[in-house]
Design a protein around this motif. Structure first.
Motif, PDB file in Angstrom:
ATOM      1  N   UNK A 106       0.815  -1.216   0.000  1.00 34.46           N
ATOM      2  CA  UNK A 106       0.000   0.000   0.000  1.00 34.46           C
ATOM      3  C   UNK A 106       0.853   1.274   0.000  1.00 34.46           C
ATOM      4  N   UNK A 107       2.131   1.112   0.342  1.00 37.30           N
ATOM      5  CA  UNK A 107       3.055   2.244   0.317  1.00 37.30           C
ATOM      6  C   UNK A 107       3.909   2.187  -0.951  1.00 37.30           C
ATOM      7  N   UNK A 108       3.421   1.448  -1.954  1.00 32.32           N
ATOM      8  CA  UNK A 108       4.146   1.242  -3.211  1.00 32.32           C
ATOM      9  C   UNK A 108       5.512   0.608  -2.963  1.00 32.32           C
ATOM     10  N   UNK A 109       5.596  -0.186  -1.919  1.00 34.76           N
ATOM     11  CA  UNK A 109       6.823  -0.895  -1.535  1.00 34.76           C
ATOM     12  C   UNK A 109       7.986   0.049  -1.239  1.00 34.76           C
ATOM     13  N   UNK A 110       7.671   1.300  -0.947  1.00 38.57           N
ATOM     14  CA  UNK A 110       8.740   2.207  -0.506  1.00 38.57           C
ATOM     15  C   UNK A 110       8.842   2.056   1.006  1.00 38.57           C
ATOM     16  N   UNK A 111      10.023   2.352   1.528  1.00 33.66           N
ATOM     17  CA  UNK A 111      10.206   2.240   2.971  1.00 33.66           C
ATOM     18  C   UNK A 111       9.446   3.380   3.669  1.00 33.66           C
ATOM     19  N   UNK A 112       8.759   3.046   4.773  1.00 38.86           N
ATOM     20  CA  UNK A 112       8.021   4.059   5.525  1.00 38.86           C
ATOM     21  C   UNK A 112       8.990   4.692   6.538  1.00 38.86           C
ATOM     22  N   UNK A 113       9.353   5.935   6.308  1.00 37.87           N
ATOM     23  CA  UNK A 113      10.427   6.549   7.109  1.00 37.87           C
ATOM     24  C   UNK A 113      10.003   6.708   8.570  1.00 37.87           C
ATOM     25  N   UNK A 114       8.713   6.976   8.825  1.00 37.60           N
ATOM     26  CA  UNK A 114       8.264   7.098  10.227  1.00 37.60           C
ATOM     27  C   UNK A 114       8.415   5.756  10.937  1.00 37.60           C
ATOM     28  N   UNK A 115       8.068   4.695  10.223  1.00 38.11           N
ATOM     29  CA  UNK A 115       8.206   3.363  10.811  1.00 38.11           C
ATOM     30  C   UNK A 115       9.681   3.051  11.091  1.00 38.11           C
ATOM     31  N   UNK A 116      10.531   3.407  10.145  1.00 38.58           N
ATOM     32  CA  UNK A 116      11.973   3.197  10.325  1.00 38.58           C
ATOM     33  C   UNK A 116      12.446   3.898  11.603  1.00 38.58           C
ATOM     34  N   UNK A 117      11.993   5.147  11.784  1.00 42.21           N
ATOM     35  CA  UNK A 117      12.419   5.922  12.962  1.00 42.21           C
ATOM     36  C   UNK A 117      12.072   5.174  14.247  1.00 42.21           C
ATOM     37  N   UNK A 118      10.938   4.464  14.255  1.00 40.11           N
ATOM     38  CA  UNK A 118      10.517   3.727  15.443  1.00 40.11           C
ATOM     39  C   UNK A 118      11.288   2.432  15.658  1.00 40.11           C
ATOM     40  N   UNK A 119      12.017   1.968  14.639  1.00 42.37           N
ATOM     41  CA  UNK A 119      12.728   0.682  14.747  1.00 42.37           C
ATOM     42  C   UNK A 119      14.182   0.831  15.194  1.00 42.37           C
ATOM     43  N   UNK A 120      14.730   2.041  15.008  1.00 37.33           N
ATOM     44  CA  UNK A 120      16.147   2.232  15.364  1.00 37.33           C
ATOM     45  C   UNK A 120      16.287   2.426  16.870  1.00 37.33           C
ATOM     46  N   UNK A 121      17.348   1.872  17.447  1.00 34.18           N
ATOM     47  CA  UNK A 121      17.616   2.047  18.876  1.00 34.18           C
ATOM     48  C   UNK A 121      19.112   2.344  19.026  1.00 34.18           C
ATOM     49  N   UNK A 122      19.549   2.568  20.262  1.00 32.51           N
ATOM     50  CA  UNK A 122      20.978   2.819  20.461  1.00 32.51           C
ATOM     51  C   UNK A 122      21.830   1.577  20.173  1.00 32.51           C
ATOM     52  N   UNK A 123      21.144   0.425  20.056  1.00 29.24           N
ATOM     53  CA  UNK A 123      21.893  -0.802  19.756  1.00 29.24           C
ATOM     54  C   UNK A 123      22.039  -1.033  18.250  1.00 29.24           C
ATOM     55  N   UNK A 124      21.286  -0.257  17.436  1.00 36.15           N
ATOM     56  CA  UNK A 124      21.331  -0.516  15.982  1.00 36.15           C
ATOM     57  C   UNK A 124      22.698  -0.099  15.445  1.00 36.15           C
ATOM     58  N   UNK A 125      23.427  -1.060  14.925  1.00 31.75           N
ATOM     59  CA  UNK A 125      24.785  -0.779  14.425  1.00 31.75           C
ATOM     60  C   UNK A 125      24.768  -0.558  12.918  1.00 31.75           C
ATOM     61  N   UNK A 126      23.751  -1.129  12.245  1.00 31.30           N
ATOM     62  CA  UNK A 126      23.749  -1.051  10.779  1.00 31.30           C
ATOM     63  C   UNK A 126      22.327  -0.891  10.263  1.00 31.30           C
ATOM     64  N   UNK A 127      22.175   0.018   9.308  1.00 30.12           N
ATOM     65  CA  UNK A 127      20.909   0.177   8.586  1.00 30.12           C
ATOM     66  C   UNK A 127      21.196  -0.151   7.124  1.00 30.12           C
ATOM     67  N   UNK A 128      20.381  -1.045   6.552  1.00 30.49           N
ATOM     68  CA  UNK A 128      20.576  -1.384   5.136  1.00 30.49           C
ATOM     69  C   UNK A 128      19.436  -0.790   4.321  1.00 30.49           C
ATOM     70  N   UNK A 129      19.789  -0.082   3.268  1.00 32.31           N
ATOM     71  CA  UNK A 129      18.799   0.461   2.332  1.00 32.31           C
ATOM     72  C   UNK A 129      19.061  -0.166   0.972  1.00 32.31           C
ATOM     73  N   UNK A 130      18.018  -0.286   0.161  1.00 32.09           N
ATOM     74  CA  UNK A 130      18.195  -0.857  -1.178  1.00 32.09           C
ATOM     75  C   UNK A 130      17.206  -0.200  -2.130  1.00 32.09           C
ATOM     76  N   UNK A 131      17.727   0.697  -2.942  1.00 29.73           N
ATOM     77  CA  UNK A 131      16.871   1.397  -3.909  1.00 29.73           C
ATOM     78  C   UNK A 131      17.618   1.545  -5.225  1.00 29.73           C
ATOM     79  N   UNK A 132      16.975   1.191  -6.353  1.00 23.66           N
ATOM     80  CA  UNK A 132      15.740   0.436  -6.512  1.00 23.66           C
ATOM     81  C   UNK A 132      15.851  -0.926  -5.826  1.00 23.66           C
ATOM     82  N   UNK A 133      14.684  -1.434  -5.401  1.00 21.97           N
ATOM     83  CA  UNK A 133      14.706  -2.613  -4.540  1.00 21.97           C
ATOM     84  C   UNK A 133      14.495  -3.928  -5.276  1.00 21.97           C
ATOM     85  N   UNK A 134      15.235  -4.916  -4.836  1.00 25.84           N
ATOM     86  CA  UNK A 134      14.974  -6.316  -5.151  1.00 25.84           C
ATOM     87  C   UNK A 134      14.327  -6.886  -3.894  1.00 25.84           C
TER      88      UNK A 134
END
Ligand code: PLP
Length: 389
Positions: free
Chosen positions: A146-174
Motif C-alpha cells: 500500500x506504500x508502493x513498496x517504498x520504505x516508511x520513514x516514520x516506521x523506520x524511525x521507530x525501529x532504530x535504537x541505540x543498539x542498531x549498528x547497521x541500517x541497510x537500504x536498497x533502492x531500486x529494490x529487489x
C-alpha cells in the motif's frame, strides 16, 4: 560433522535451488520458462568482452593491488561522482568480486553479538542471512504494497535504537522494485543523524535500472559520508554477473579495514576483469540504454499480463527488473504456488518468502526473459489458475 554454531544461522538464496530443480525438469525433457533469475539475459557488451580478452593477452593475469587497480578505482570514482552529483576520490573506492562481498565484508567489520541491524523485508535474502550468522539481531523494516513498496520513514524511525549498528537500504529494490524519492532520502538522513554510531549500507546495485523518476542516494548528504557505504557494481548494469566485480564507496579509514578483509578472503579481484570494468564505465553506454529500453517494454507486458490473471494484482515497479504480484486471493501459500507453477506449468518464479517473512502472499517474477517467453508463461499460468485454483 562438527561445524561452528554460526553455520546453522547462515541462510541462502533459494533462487539457486529453484534453478537446480528447473534444470532437472529440463533434463527430463520439460520446457521451462525461467522467470526466477536475478540476472539480465543480455550478453556483456562486446567492447567490454574485447577489453577483457585483450587484458588477458596483455598479461593482466597476476595478483593486483588489494583495493583494486588504480585506473578502475579512478573510473568508479568518476562514475559515482557524475551519477550522484558529488565529489568522490579513488581512495574511497574498494573493488571486490561482485556486489555481495561489500555486504559480507562490511557486516563482518561492524556486526557482532548483542547489536542490531535493520534491513528491508521483503529484501535481498543475504542481508538477513549475514546479520543472523554474525549473531546480531535482525530487525525487519517492512516494505508494504500500500506504500508502493517504498520504505516508511516514520516506521523506520521507530525501529532504530541505540543498539542498531547497521541500517541497510536498497533502492531500486529487489524484489519489490520500489524506489526511494529525494524526500525519502532527506527524511532518512534526518532520522539517522540521531544515531551517530550507526553505519549505513546503501545497496545501489540497480541504480541505473530505473524507469520512473531518478535515482537518489544518501551520498548527497555530506555529514553522513563518514559512516555510509554505497554498494554498486557491474553485474546488473552491464550484464556481467559471471565476471564477479562490484565496488563499495566509503570513508578511506573504513577502506583500510575492508581491504584487510579482502586480503584475508580473496587477495584481490581478478585483474583482467577490472580492465574490462574500466571499459564498461568509460566506453560507449548504448548497450545499457538498449537493455533499459527492452526491460521497460517487458515491464509493461508482464505487469499488464499479471493484472489480467484471475486472483492476481501487480503494482508497476519503478526500478530493477522484477514484478512482485499479490497472489493472496489464490488462497495458497506463496511457496506452494512457486512449486505448482514450476511443476505443473513449467514456469520458474520465486516465492515472496524467499525475501523474508513479509513476502508471504507475493511471488517474484524476473522479466529478464523475452517478451515472447513472458507471454507464453502468463498464458500457462492463466490455464493453471483456471483449471486448478
Ligand atoms: N544487491 C542486490 C539487491 C541484488 O539483487 C544482488 C544480486 O542479485 C546483489 C546485491 C549482488 O550482486 P552481485 O552479483 O554483483 O554480487
Amino acid at each position: 560433522m562438527k561445524l561452528a554454531a554460526r553455520m546453522a544461522k547462515l541462510g541462502t538464496e533459494t533462487a539457486f535451488e529453484v534453478l537446480a530443480r528447473a534444470k532437472q525438469l529440463e533434463r527430463e525433457g520439460r520446457n521451462i520458462i525461467h522467470l526466477q533469475i536475478g540476472e539480465p539475459d543480455f550478453d556483456t557488451p562486446k567492447n567490454v568482452v574485447e577489453a577483457g580478452a585483450k587484458a588477458l593477452r596483455d598479461g593482466f593475469t597476476h595478483y593486483g593491488p588489494a583495493p583494486g587497480l588504480p585506473e578502475l578505482r579512478e573510473a568508479v570514482a568518476e562514475q559515482v561522482a557524475r551519477s550522484r552529483g558529488v565529489d568522490v576520490s579513488p581512495e574511497e573506492v574498494v573493488v571486490v568480486p561482485g556486489g555481495k562481498p561489500i555486504m559480507f565484508f562490511l557486516m563482518l567489520a561492524v556486526l557482532e553479538d548483542g547489536c542490531e541491524a535493520a534491513y528491508p523485508n521483503p529484501g535481498f535474502p543475504i542481508y538477513e542471512s549475514m546479520i543472523n550468522c554474525l549473531g546480531a539481531r535482525a530487525v525487519p523494516i517492512p516494505l508494504r504494497e500500500e506504500n508502493d513498496f517504498a520504505l516508511d520513514v516514520d516506521e523506520l524511525a521507530g525501529l532504530l535504537t541505540d543498539k542498531t549498528r547497521l541500517l541497510i537500504l536498497n533502492s531500486p529494490s529487489n524484489p519489490c522494485g520500489g524506489v526511494l524519492s529525494k524526500d525519502d532520502i532527506d527524511r532518512i538522513a534526518a532520522v539517522v543523524r540521531d544515531y551517530p554510531d550507526l553505519w549505513i549500507l546503501s545497496d545501489e546495485i540497480y541504480s541505473r535500472i530505473i524507469y520512473e523518476g531518478e535515482h537518489h542516494s544518501l551520498i548527497t548528504h555530506p555529514d553522513l559520508r563518514e559512516r555510509l557505504v554505497v554498494l554498486d557494481g557491474f553485474s546488473k548494469t552491464y550484464a556481467m554477473t559471471g565476471w564477479r566485480m562490484g565496488y563499495g564507496v566509503m570513508n578511506p579509514k573504513l577502506v583500510e579495514h575492508i581491504t584487510r578483509l579482502q586480503v584475508n578472503a580473496t587477495s584481490c579481484t581478478a585483474s583482467f576483469t577490472q580492465v574490462a570494468g574500466v571499459e564498461a564505465l568509460r566506453g560507449p553506454q548504448d548497450a545499457v540504454e538498449e537493455m533499459l529500453r527492452q526491460f521497460r517494454e517487458r515491464r509493461s507486458v508482464i505487469v499488464e499480463g499479471l493484472n489480467a490473471l484471475p486472483g492476481v494484482t501487480c503494482r508497476m515497479p519503478k526500478g530493477a527488473f522484477y514484478a512482485f504480484p499479490n497472489v493472496k486471493e489464490l488462497g495458497r501459500p506463496s511457496k506452494e504456488l512457486e512449486t505448482m507453477f514450476l511443476e505443473k506449468a513449467g514456469v520458474a518464479c520465486l516465492t515472496g518468502t524467499s525475501f523474508g517473512a513479509h513476502g508471504e502472499g507475493y511471488l517474484r517474477f524476473s522479466y529478464a526473459n523475452s517478451v515472447e517467453n513472458i507471454r507464453e508463461a502468463l498464458g500457462r499460468i492463466h490455464e493453471l489458475i483456471e483449471s486448478e485454483l
